[in-house]
Design a protein around this motif. Structure first.
Motif, mmCIF file in Angstrom:
data_model
loop_
_atom_site.group_PDB
_atom_site.id
_atom_site.type_symbol
_atom_site.label_atom_id
_atom_site.label_comp_id
_atom_site.label_asym_id
_atom_site.label_seq_id
_atom_site.Cartn_x
_atom_site.Cartn_y
_atom_site.Cartn_z
ATOM 1 N N SER A 112 -4.532 -37.115 -23.994
ATOM 2 C CA SER A 112 -3.126 -37.933 -23.160
ATOM 3 C C SER A 112 -3.969 -38.630 -21.444
ATOM 4 C CB SER A 112 -2.119 -36.669 -22.436
ATOM 5 O OG SER A 112 -1.049 -37.293 -21.832
ATOM 6 N N ILE A 113 -3.156 -39.633 -21.055
ATOM 7 C CA ILE A 113 -3.362 -40.178 -19.748
ATOM 8 C C ILE A 113 -2.157 -39.927 -18.990
ATOM 9 C CG2 ILE A 113 -6.415 -40.812 -20.635
ATOM 10 C CD1 ILE A 113 -5.087 -44.128 -19.936
ATOM 11 N N THR A 114 -1.907 -40.359 -17.599
ATOM 12 C CA THR A 114 -1.040 -41.127 -17.155
ATOM 13 C C THR A 114 -1.680 -41.826 -16.086
ATOM 14 O OG1 THR A 114 -0.171 -38.412 -16.484
ATOM 15 C CG2 THR A 114 0.541 -40.051 -14.726
ATOM 16 N N ILE A 115 -1.032 -42.863 -15.337
ATOM 17 C CA ILE A 115 -1.037 -44.040 -14.687
ATOM 18 C C ILE A 115 -0.486 -44.591 -13.590
ATOM 19 C CG2 ILE A 115 -2.097 -46.610 -14.888
ATOM 20 C CD1 ILE A 115 -2.955 -45.660 -18.204
ATOM 21 N N TRP A 166 -5.759 -45.131 -30.909
ATOM 22 C CA TRP A 166 -6.536 -44.132 -29.743
ATOM 23 C C TRP A 166 -7.780 -45.565 -30.098
ATOM 24 C CZ3 TRP A 166 -7.462 -38.913 -28.020
ATOM 25 C CH2 TRP A 166 -8.777 -38.813 -26.501
ATOM 26 N N ARG A 167 -8.454 -46.239 -29.786
ATOM 27 C CA ARG A 167 -9.294 -46.772 -30.429
ATOM 28 C C ARG A 167 -11.580 -46.847 -29.566
ATOM 29 N NH1 ARG A 167 -5.028 -50.522 -30.436
ATOM 30 N NH2 ARG A 167 -4.910 -50.869 -32.226
ATOM 31 N N GLU A 168 -12.244 -46.654 -30.224
ATOM 32 C CA GLU A 168 -13.425 -46.452 -29.466
ATOM 33 C C GLU A 168 -13.496 -47.836 -28.936
ATOM 34 O OE1 GLU A 168 -15.511 -43.843 -30.252
ATOM 35 O OE2 GLU A 168 -14.486 -43.056 -31.467
ATOM 36 N N ASN A 169 -14.340 -46.906 -28.012
ATOM 37 C CA ASN A 169 -14.550 -48.116 -26.295
ATOM 38 C C ASN A 169 -13.516 -48.415 -25.481
ATOM 39 O OD1 ASN A 169 -17.265 -47.931 -27.075
ATOM 40 N ND2 ASN A 169 -17.533 -48.863 -28.334
ATOM 41 N N GLN A 170 -12.168 -47.794 -26.184
ATOM 42 C CA GLN A 170 -11.208 -48.256 -24.800
ATOM 43 C C GLN A 170 -11.172 -48.390 -23.794
ATOM 44 O OE1 GLN A 170 -7.651 -46.356 -27.263
ATOM 45 N NE2 GLN A 170 -6.047 -48.624 -27.046
ATOM 46 N N PRO A 177 -8.058 -42.572 -7.983
ATOM 47 C CA PRO A 177 -8.310 -44.386 -8.405
ATOM 48 C C PRO A 177 -9.408 -45.047 -8.961
ATOM 49 C CG PRO A 177 -8.649 -43.845 -6.270
ATOM 50 C CD PRO A 177 -8.289 -42.560 -6.755
ATOM 51 N N ARG A 178 -9.237 -45.847 -9.647
ATOM 52 C CA ARG A 178 -10.336 -46.583 -10.703
ATOM 53 C C ARG A 178 -9.735 -47.651 -11.245
ATOM 54 N NH1 ARG A 178 -13.876 -42.350 -13.523
ATOM 55 N NH2 ARG A 178 -12.605 -39.857 -12.995
ATOM 56 N N TRP A 179 -10.908 -48.389 -10.877
ATOM 57 C CA TRP A 179 -11.073 -49.786 -12.066
ATOM 58 C C TRP A 179 -10.443 -49.605 -13.651
ATOM 59 C CZ3 TRP A 179 -14.790 -53.188 -9.087
ATOM 60 C CH2 TRP A 179 -14.932 -53.249 -7.853
ATOM 61 N N THR A 180 -9.764 -50.095 -13.934
ATOM 62 C CA THR A 180 -9.412 -49.285 -14.635
ATOM 63 C C THR A 180 -10.210 -50.437 -15.967
ATOM 64 O OG1 THR A 180 -7.424 -51.062 -15.661
ATOM 65 C CG2 THR A 180 -7.197 -48.933 -14.802
ATOM 66 N N CYS A 181 -10.318 -51.736 -15.536
ATOM 67 C CA CYS A 181 -11.123 -52.406 -16.376
ATOM 68 C C CYS A 181 -12.429 -51.792 -16.711
ATOM 69 C CB CYS A 181 -11.652 -53.872 -16.384
ATOM 70 S SG CYS A 181 -12.898 -53.844 -14.792
ATOM 71 N N ARG A 182 -13.005 -51.056 -16.076
ATOM 72 C CA ARG A 182 -14.376 -50.075 -16.127
ATOM 73 C C ARG A 182 -14.279 -49.187 -16.776
ATOM 74 N NH1 ARG A 182 -19.298 -52.826 -13.821
ATOM 75 N NH2 ARG A 182 -19.965 -51.098 -14.323
ATOM 76 N N THR A 183 -12.437 -48.412 -17.572
ATOM 77 C CA THR A 183 -12.417 -46.677 -17.182
ATOM 78 C C THR A 183 -12.542 -46.702 -18.230
ATOM 79 O OG1 THR A 183 -11.726 -46.166 -14.902
ATOM 80 C CG2 THR A 183 -11.632 -44.776 -16.517
ATOM 81 N N HIS A 184 -13.166 -46.512 -19.304
ATOM 82 C CA HIS A 184 -13.181 -45.841 -20.541
ATOM 83 C C HIS A 184 -12.140 -43.853 -20.832
ATOM 84 C CE1 HIS A 184 -15.339 -48.611 -22.403
ATOM 85 N NE2 HIS A 184 -16.302 -48.642 -21.306
ATOM 86 N N VAL A 185 -11.020 -44.972 -21.735
ATOM 87 C CA VAL A 185 -10.145 -43.707 -22.176
ATOM 88 C C VAL A 185 -11.127 -42.400 -22.573
ATOM 89 C CG1 VAL A 185 -8.612 -42.846 -23.151
ATOM 90 C CG2 VAL A 185 -8.660 -44.941 -22.631
ATOM 91 N N SER A 186 -12.092 -42.431 -23.085
ATOM 92 C CA SER A 186 -12.663 -41.127 -24.116
ATOM 93 C C SER A 186 -13.421 -40.445 -22.529
ATOM 94 C CB SER A 186 -14.348 -41.233 -25.040
ATOM 95 O OG SER A 186 -15.003 -42.615 -23.875
ATOM 96 N N VAL A 187 -13.536 -41.033 -21.539
ATOM 97 C CA VAL A 187 -14.081 -40.134 -20.244
ATOM 98 C C VAL A 187 -12.736 -39.356 -19.041
ATOM 99 C CG1 VAL A 187 -15.505 -40.114 -18.353
ATOM 100 C CG2 VAL A 187 -15.993 -42.308 -19.714
#
Length: 127
Positions: free
Chosen positions: A93-96, A34-38, A77-87
């Motif tokens: 955990s995340i489910t895609i 898990w990295r910052e700003n990922q 539904p999200r644009w994954t390039c603009r969605t930060h993991v921290s949000v």
């Protein structure tokens, strides 16, 4: 004498709905650093590059313009390039999953032929 501090790398649990065609697919679990700003797209790319080269997904611009990287993340539904993991992470955990309103081709790739996301200028990657 000081004891060196030990830094523990946080791990992100990622569940991805894998499969092809109209079937429900199968949830496959991965663990990555898990990295910052990922972003979520960074996560999918890291899994494809380091753990499972058979994982299929789309992206093009990586800056939130084309929409080709759209996926369901934790049910939305999200644009994954603009969605930060921290949000979007929930307890580490995340489910895609692929978008629900379009037929799945393979893994996270959906058939965009009947949508406005289908543009001649958008290249298809990682399929």
């Amino acid at each position: 004498m000081e004891t060196p501090s030990i830094t523990t790398q946080r791990t992100l649990k990622v569940k991805i709905n894998r499969g092809a065609g109209d079937g429900a697919g199968e949830m496959v679990t991965y663990h990555i650093p898990w990295r910052e700003n990922q972003t979520v797209l960074d996560v999918v790319t890291e899994i494809q590059r380091t753990q499972d080269p058979t994982l299929s997904y789309r992206f093009a611009c990586r800056v939130g313009v084309c929409g080709s990287c759209a996926m369901n993340v934790n049910g939305k539904p999200r644009w994954t390039c603009r969605t930060h993991v921290s949000v979007v992470e929930d307890g580490g955990s995340i489910t895609i999953e692929p978008l629900r309103n379009m037929p799945r081709i393979k893994d996270l790739v959906v058939d965009r032929k009947s949508t406005r996301l289908n543009s001649s200028h958008v290249s298809e990657s990682r399929m």
